[in-house]
Design a protein around this motif. Structure first.
Motif, PDB file in Angstrom:
ATOM      1  N   UNK A 173       0.835  -1.201   0.000  1.00 11.59           N
ATOM      2  CA  UNK A 173       0.000   0.000   0.000  1.00 11.59           C
ATOM      3  C   UNK A 173       0.873   1.255   0.000  1.00 11.59           C
ATOM      4  N   UNK A 174       0.442   2.237  -0.797  1.00  8.44           N
ATOM      5  CA  UNK A 174       1.070   3.565  -0.822  1.00  8.44           C
ATOM      6  C   UNK A 174       2.488   3.601  -1.395  1.00  8.44           C
ATOM      7  N   UNK A 175       2.986   2.476  -1.915  1.00  9.23           N
ATOM      8  CA  UNK A 175       4.354   2.498  -2.461  1.00  9.23           C
ATOM      9  C   UNK A 175       4.410   3.338  -3.730  1.00  9.23           C
ATOM     10  N   UNK A 176       5.567   3.886  -4.006  1.00  3.81           N
ATOM     11  CA  UNK A 176       5.777   4.673  -5.216  1.00  3.81           C
ATOM     12  C   UNK A 176       6.554   3.836  -6.228  1.00  3.81           C
ATOM     13  N   UNK A 177       5.860   3.415  -7.272  1.00  5.00           N
ATOM     14  CA  UNK A 177       6.464   2.594  -8.320  1.00  5.00           C
ATOM     15  C   UNK A 177       6.270   3.255  -9.685  1.00  5.00           C
TER      16      UNK A 177
END
Length: 285
Positions: free
Chosen positions: A18-22
């Protein structure tokens, strides 16, 4: 988080991303089934042919993402931002896309069987040839959407906004629900049902497996390479029809009129022929 770190964590059993920046990462053919990417940033990510089966992507940012051929069957994309995303031939069957923004996305030939698109934004979306059988689009925005050649069997489009949408050559049946006052036939669609008149139409290469076209007028219809497996064509008029290369295996052709029809290369294995006899598996036409 970079792709290698993500995949390592996934292989180690972690599923909460959740909420990761990819944003912009390369995850071609990555296996991320059943992972949780709620509110993650996957804008412009390359997920071509990725396995995202039953993945949670609720309210995720997938703007401009490359998802061609990706497996998103059963995925949760509710509220997701898919603006301008490439979903050509992606499998989104039984996925939840309620309230998702797909404006400008390309879903040509995508599989959306049983998908929930209620309240979604499909402004100017390319749905040419998409399979929307049993999909729900109640209250969806289909302004200027291209649905040409889409499969709309049992699709629910009630209360959808369809101003300037293209319904040319869509296939629908008696269980398809359209907005009040809309005539799909006038819009260029084809009703697939017993007794219909489709004389002279071009249905080449279409998927008509298992359909009921009993007593239908199919005189001179172009059905080259069409899939009519297990179709019920009892007493149908198929005179002068072009069935070259069509799959008619298991079809019911009893009483059908095939005079002048082109059956060159057609698969009639196990079909019931006009005289009531069963066509043998390797018997020539």
């Amino acid at each position: 988080m970079n792709p290698d770190e993500l995949l390592t964590k996934y292989e180690d059993g972690e599923r909460d991303f959740c909420l990761v920046n990819l944003s912009g990462v390369n995850l071609i053919k990555a296996n991320l089934r059943e992972a949780d990417f709620t509110q993650a940033n996957l804008s412009n990510a390359n997920l071509v042919r990725a396995n995202l089966f039953r993945t949670t992507l609720g309210t995720a940012n997938l703007q401009g993402a490359e998802l061609e051929g990706a497996n998103l069957r059963g995925a949760d994309l509710s509220g997701a931002d898919l603006m301008e995303a490439n979903l050509i031939a992606a499998n989104l069957s039984f996925a939840s896309l309620t309230g998702a923004d797909l404006s400008g996305a390309n879903l040509m030939s995508a599989g959306l069987v049983g998908a929930d698109l209620n309240g979604s934004n499909l402004f100017r979306v390319n749905l040419v040839g998409a399979d929307l059988r049993g999909a729900k689009l109640i209250g969806a925005n289909l302004w200027e959407t291209n649905l040409s050649k889409a499969y709309l069997y049992e699709t629910d489009l009630t209360e959808a906004y369809i101003e300037e949408a293209n319904f040319q050559r869509v296939l629908y049946n008696e269980k398809t629900l359209f907005p009040d006052g809309f005539d799909p036939t006038e819009a260029g669609g084809y009703l697939i049902a017993p007794g219909v008149c489709l004389s002279g139409t071009d249905l080449s290469g279409v998927y008509l497996a298992g359909v009921n076209l009993r007593q239908a007028n199919l005189r001179g219809v172009e059905l080259r390479n069409a899939n009519l497996m297990w179709a019920d064509l009892k007493d149908a008029d198929l005179s002068e029809a072009n069935l070259m290369g069509a799959n008619l295996s298991g079809a019911n052709l009893s009483g059908a009129n095939l005079s002048g029809a082109n059956l060159s290369g057609a698969n009639l294995s196990g079909a019931t022929m006009p005289d009531g006899k069963l066509h043998k598996v390797f018997q020539e036409v």
